[in-house]
Scaffold this motif. Structure first.
Motif, mmCIF file in Angstrom:
data_model
loop_
_atom_site.group_PDB
_atom_site.id
_atom_site.type_symbol
_atom_site.label_atom_id
_atom_site.label_comp_id
_atom_site.label_asym_id
_atom_site.label_seq_id
_atom_site.Cartn_x
_atom_site.Cartn_y
_atom_site.Cartn_z
ATOM 1 N N VAL A 72 -6.503 4.581 10.272
ATOM 2 C CA VAL A 72 -5.564 5.228 8.959
ATOM 3 C C VAL A 72 -5.800 6.629 8.532
ATOM 4 O O VAL A 72 -7.057 6.862 8.528
ATOM 5 C CB VAL A 72 -6.259 4.335 7.660
ATOM 6 C CG1 VAL A 72 -5.468 4.809 6.433
ATOM 7 C CG2 VAL A 72 -5.793 2.707 7.958
ATOM 8 N N GLY A 73 -4.728 7.308 8.250
ATOM 9 C CA GLY A 73 -4.920 8.793 7.687
ATOM 10 C C GLY A 73 -4.402 9.875 8.604
ATOM 11 O O GLY A 73 -4.214 9.425 10.020
ATOM 12 N N ILE A 74 -3.680 10.968 8.288
ATOM 13 C CA ILE A 74 -3.144 11.863 9.109
ATOM 14 C C ILE A 74 -4.047 12.407 10.092
ATOM 15 O O ILE A 74 -3.556 12.448 11.232
ATOM 16 C CB ILE A 74 -2.462 12.871 8.256
ATOM 17 C CG1 ILE A 74 -1.943 13.660 9.067
ATOM 18 C CG2 ILE A 74 -3.512 13.448 7.173
ATOM 19 C CD1 ILE A 74 -0.247 13.468 9.472
ATOM 20 N N LYS A 75 -5.247 13.031 9.892
ATOM 21 C CA LYS A 75 -6.041 13.357 10.797
ATOM 22 C C LYS A 75 -6.449 12.525 11.726
ATOM 23 O O LYS A 75 -6.494 12.657 13.091
ATOM 24 C CB LYS A 75 -7.323 13.597 10.181
ATOM 25 C CG LYS A 75 -7.088 15.302 9.257
ATOM 26 C CD LYS A 75 -8.511 15.617 8.524
ATOM 27 C CE LYS A 75 -8.325 16.553 7.515
ATOM 28 N NZ LYS A 75 -9.707 17.197 7.183
ATOM 29 N N GLN A 76 -6.865 11.368 11.640
ATOM 30 C CA GLN A 76 -7.272 10.244 12.582
ATOM 31 C C GLN A 76 -6.187 9.967 13.398
ATOM 32 O O GLN A 76 -6.355 9.725 14.564
ATOM 33 C CB GLN A 76 -7.803 9.255 11.914
ATOM 34 C CG GLN A 76 -9.205 9.426 11.185
ATOM 35 C CD GLN A 76 -10.300 9.745 12.140
ATOM 36 O OE1 GLN A 76 -10.379 9.461 13.340
ATOM 37 N NE2 GLN A 76 -11.361 10.508 11.477
ATOM 38 N N GLU B 285 2.899 0.753 -0.353
ATOM 39 C CA GLU B 285 3.273 -0.536 0.804
ATOM 40 C C GLU B 285 2.420 -0.483 1.882
ATOM 41 O O GLU B 285 1.784 -1.472 2.275
ATOM 42 C CB GLU B 285 4.542 -0.573 0.932
ATOM 43 C CG GLU B 285 5.183 -2.035 1.667
ATOM 44 C CD GLU B 285 6.449 -1.877 1.906
ATOM 45 O OE1 GLU B 285 6.975 -2.689 2.772
ATOM 46 O OE2 GLU B 285 7.417 -1.390 1.048
ATOM 47 N N LEU B 286 2.398 0.594 2.343
ATOM 48 C CA LEU B 286 1.359 0.808 3.757
ATOM 49 C C LEU B 286 -0.001 0.601 3.367
ATOM 50 O O LEU B 286 -0.880 -0.129 4.081
ATOM 51 C CB LEU B 286 1.528 2.235 4.410
ATOM 52 C CG LEU B 286 0.934 2.360 5.668
ATOM 53 C CD1 LEU B 286 1.460 1.317 6.742
ATOM 54 C CD2 LEU B 286 1.312 3.820 6.074
ATOM 55 N N SER B 287 -0.663 0.989 2.322
ATOM 56 C CA SER B 287 -1.853 1.004 1.910
ATOM 57 C C SER B 287 -2.151 -0.716 1.791
ATOM 58 O O SER B 287 -3.358 -0.957 2.106
ATOM 59 C CB SER B 287 -2.345 1.769 0.700
ATOM 60 O OG SER B 287 -1.776 1.208 -0.615
ATOM 61 N N LYS B 288 -1.384 -1.364 1.331
ATOM 62 C CA LYS B 288 -1.429 -2.880 0.966
ATOM 63 C C LYS B 288 -1.636 -3.450 2.276
ATOM 64 O O LYS B 288 -2.508 -4.317 2.264
ATOM 65 C CB LYS B 288 -0.071 -3.420 0.047
ATOM 66 C CG LYS B 288 -0.225 -4.731 -0.047
ATOM 67 C CD LYS B 288 0.913 -5.034 -1.063
ATOM 68 C CE LYS B 288 1.691 -6.550 -0.843
ATOM 69 N NZ LYS B 288 2.665 -6.893 -1.488
ATOM 70 N N VAL C 4 -6.309 3.318 -1.627
ATOM 71 C CA VAL C 4 -5.726 4.342 -1.948
ATOM 72 C C VAL C 4 -4.446 4.439 -1.298
ATOM 73 O O VAL C 4 -4.145 4.127 0.083
ATOM 74 C CB VAL C 4 -6.324 5.792 -1.546
ATOM 75 C CG1 VAL C 4 -7.727 5.800 -2.119
ATOM 76 C CG2 VAL C 4 -6.653 5.907 -0.094
ATOM 77 N N PRO C 5 -3.158 5.234 -1.604
ATOM 78 C CA PRO C 5 -1.923 5.268 -0.845
ATOM 79 C C PRO C 5 -2.153 5.771 0.392
ATOM 80 O O PRO C 5 -3.009 6.902 0.551
ATOM 81 C CB PRO C 5 -1.020 6.331 -1.634
ATOM 82 C CG PRO C 5 -1.669 6.093 -3.258
ATOM 83 C CD PRO C 5 -3.189 5.655 -2.989
#
Length: 83
Positions: A16-20, A66-69, A75-76
């Motif tokens: 999860v997350g852009i950097k990762q 929706e993606l965070s769900k 967090v979004p």
């Protein structure tokens, strides 16, 4: 679609997350990227370019919420990846 939603809920299969996600794309550790349509356009462009260069499938979902769900995070989330 249900298959990737089930996998996103599993901590061992998701990033999860852009950097990762970008880091794991470079290492060849991601099979699929899930990108929120309402993510920042710069982030979307970066992720799409990296995914294309590594020939990784990209699936879009309407919103970061929706993606965070799906990822079961509080967090979004703009982007996630599946190992």
């Amino acid at each position: 679609m249900k298959d990737f939603i089930t996998k996103l809920a599993n901590k061992d299969l998701r990033i999860v997350g852009i950097k990762q996600v970008l880091k794991c794309l470079d290492k060849g550790e991601i099979r699929c990227v899930i990108l929120a349509e309402d993510a920042d356009s710069y982030f979307k462009e970066c992720v799409l370019e990296e995914a294309e260069s590594h020939k990784v499938e990209v699936i879009t979902v309407p919103t970061r919420l929706e993606l965070s769900k799906y990822c079961k995070v509080d967090v979004p989330t703009a982007v996630a990846g599946l190992k």
